[in-house]
Design a protein around this motif. Sequence first.
Motif, PDB file in Angstrom:
ATOM      1  N   SER A  54       0.959  -1.206   0.035  1.00 45.26           N
ATOM      2  CA  SER A  54      -0.017   0.068   0.061  1.00 45.26           C
ATOM      3  C   SER A  54       0.991   1.231   0.074  1.00 45.26           C
ATOM      4  O   SER A  54       2.109   1.310   0.308  1.00 45.26           O
ATOM      5  CB  SER A  54      -0.708  -0.223   1.113  1.00 45.26           C
ATOM      6  OG  SER A  54      -0.296  -0.028   2.262  1.00 45.26           O
ATOM      7  N   ALA A  56       0.651   7.742   2.710  1.00 44.79           N
ATOM      8  CA  ALA A  56       0.282   9.091   2.355  1.00 44.79           C
ATOM      9  C   ALA A  56       1.518   9.951   2.600  1.00 44.79           C
ATOM     10  O   ALA A  56       2.188   9.677   4.009  1.00 44.79           O
ATOM     11  CB  ALA A  56      -0.917   9.398   2.755  1.00 44.79           C
ATOM     12  N   LYS A  57       2.063  10.965   2.023  1.00 40.41           N
ATOM     13  CA  LYS A  57       2.618  11.952   2.430  1.00 40.41           C
ATOM     14  C   LYS A  57       2.258  12.507   3.443  1.00 40.41           C
ATOM     15  O   LYS A  57       1.120  13.094   3.725  1.00 40.41           O
ATOM     16  CB  LYS A  57       3.123  12.913   1.331  1.00 40.41           C
ATOM     17  CG  LYS A  57       3.948  12.334   0.318  1.00 40.41           C
ATOM     18  CD  LYS A  57       4.301  13.494  -0.959  1.00 40.41           C
ATOM     19  CE  LYS A  57       5.294  12.929  -1.704  1.00 40.41           C
ATOM     20  NZ  LYS A  57       5.630  13.967  -2.817  1.00 40.41           N
TER      21      LYS A  57
END
Length: 77
Positions: free
Chosen positions: A3, A6-7
Amino acid sequence: MSSVIAKPVMRGLLAKRLRLHLAVAFTLSIACAGAFKVAVGDSRKKAYADFYKKYDAMKSFEAMRDAGIFESVKPRK
């Protein structure tokens, strides 16, 4: 299956954290000041008031004069 992570949001992060830390620091400083006033200030004020209710300045002066503490005042004989 991997997966995608996210940043992290970096824009405005310092300002947001600073607002939180300032609010916490302000609240804790007010709480500590209030606690110090209640714990130390009020009890000290009461102790001074109790001392000066019974304090006789002339009696204290005469005791010091008789003990020879003052150089300009001769002790009573």
